[in-house]
Design a protein around this motif. Structure first.
Motif, PDB file in Angstrom:
ATOM      1  N   PRO A  11      53.460  41.094  41.869  1.00 41.45           N
ATOM      2  CA  PRO A  11      52.794  39.888  41.362  1.00 41.45           C
ATOM      3  C   PRO A  11      52.188  39.090  42.513  1.00 41.45           C
ATOM      4  O   PRO A  11      52.796  38.946  43.563  1.00 41.45           O
ATOM      5  N   ARG A  12      50.986  38.625  42.322  1.00 45.55           N
ATOM      6  CA  ARG A  12      50.297  37.852  43.362  1.00 45.55           C
ATOM      7  C   ARG A  12      50.640  36.374  43.207  1.00 45.55           C
ATOM      8  O   ARG A  12      50.849  35.885  42.106  1.00 45.55           O
ATOM      9  N   ARG A  13      50.662  35.680  44.321  1.00 40.85           N
ATOM     10  CA  ARG A  13      50.845  34.234  44.336  1.00 40.85           C
ATOM     11  C   ARG A  13      49.588  33.650  44.978  1.00 40.85           C
ATOM     12  O   ARG A  13      49.392  33.804  46.172  1.00 40.85           O
ATOM     13  N   ASN A  43      51.383  47.397  38.609  1.00 41.87           N
ATOM     14  CA  ASN A  43      50.786  46.307  37.849  1.00 41.87           C
ATOM     15  C   ASN A  43      49.605  46.820  37.038  1.00 41.87           C
ATOM     16  O   ASN A  43      48.642  47.353  37.585  1.00 41.87           O
ATOM     17  N   PHE A  45      48.204  44.674  34.592  1.00 40.75           N
ATOM     18  CA  PHE A  45      47.521  43.537  34.001  1.00 40.75           C
ATOM     19  C   PHE A  45      46.702  42.701  34.985  1.00 40.75           C
ATOM     20  O   PHE A  45      45.741  42.079  34.594  1.00 40.75           O
ATOM     21  N   GLU A  46      47.065  42.659  36.256  1.00 40.38           N
ATOM     22  CA  GLU A  46      46.328  41.869  37.235  1.00 40.38           C
ATOM     23  C   GLU A  46      45.284  42.722  37.951  1.00 40.38           C
ATOM     24  O   GLU A  46      45.549  43.863  38.302  1.00 40.38           O
ATOM     25  N   HIS A  49      44.233  43.969  43.238  1.00 31.23           N
ATOM     26  CA  HIS A  49      45.237  44.521  44.148  1.00 31.23           C
ATOM     27  C   HIS A  49      44.542  45.547  45.043  1.00 31.23           C
ATOM     28  O   HIS A  49      43.879  46.449  44.560  1.00 31.23           O
ATOM     29  N   ARG A  72      44.624  46.653  26.925  1.00 28.01           N
ATOM     30  CA  ARG A  72      45.163  45.384  27.425  1.00 28.01           C
ATOM     31  C   ARG A  72      45.078  44.264  26.393  1.00 28.01           C
ATOM     32  O   ARG A  72      45.757  43.259  26.509  1.00 28.01           O
TER      33      ARG A  72
END
Length: 149
Positions: A11-13, A43, A45-46, A49, A72
């Motif tokens: 997960p990205r922040r 991942n 969904f995001e 990356h 999705r």
């Protein structure tokens, strides 16, 4: 040489690599002649990356299929499809490269399938449970995570 594969949905922040990136950065000081660190980014969904964001030897991600954008959008199907795709990709990675350790960072509900594949290939498994991974999951996910442990 010992090979370690991290399995995480990364997960990205904001514009950073998040907790997974920080963990891998902290391992950058390991002797590269003795340890090789790879990452499987599960991942689905995001977007955004990139392999160059992580300090790893090999970066694997889920294959991008044409039907993914449609899948999705379907609530129940998308999570099952993402899990199935992640397990299939993991199996392909494990069959292609000999690993000594698989570290699962952020425990997914399909962790039991990953552990089973690791057991079949004689790979040790290390799991990093965080609070939300195991405390905020459904009964279905909890049963699978307990089976993985």
């Amino acid at each position: 040489m010992k090979r370690i594969l991290f399995v995480s949905f990364c997960p990205r922040r904001s514009n950073t690599t998040g907790i997974t990136g920080k963990l891998i950065d902290s391992l950058a000081g390991l002797d590269r002649t003795k340890y090789e660190i790879d990452l499987l980014d599960t991942n689905f969904f995001e977007a955004g990356h990139k392999a160059e964001d992580f300090k790893v030897v090999r970066y694997y991600s889920l294959p991008n299929k044409k039907s993914a954008s449609l899948i999705r959008k379907v609530p129940f199907i998308r999570s099952r499809y993402a899990a199935s795709l992640a397990v299939k990709t993991f199996r392909t990675v494990i069959e292609g490269t000999k690993y000594d350790l698989v570290a699962i960072y952020h425990i997914p509900e399909y962790a039991d399938r990953i552990v089973k594949i690791c057991n079949n290939f004689g790979v040790k498994v290390l799991m990093y449970p965080w609070g939300g991974d195991i405390l905020c999951c459904t009964g279905y996910a909890k049963r699978h995570i307990q089976k993985a442990f």
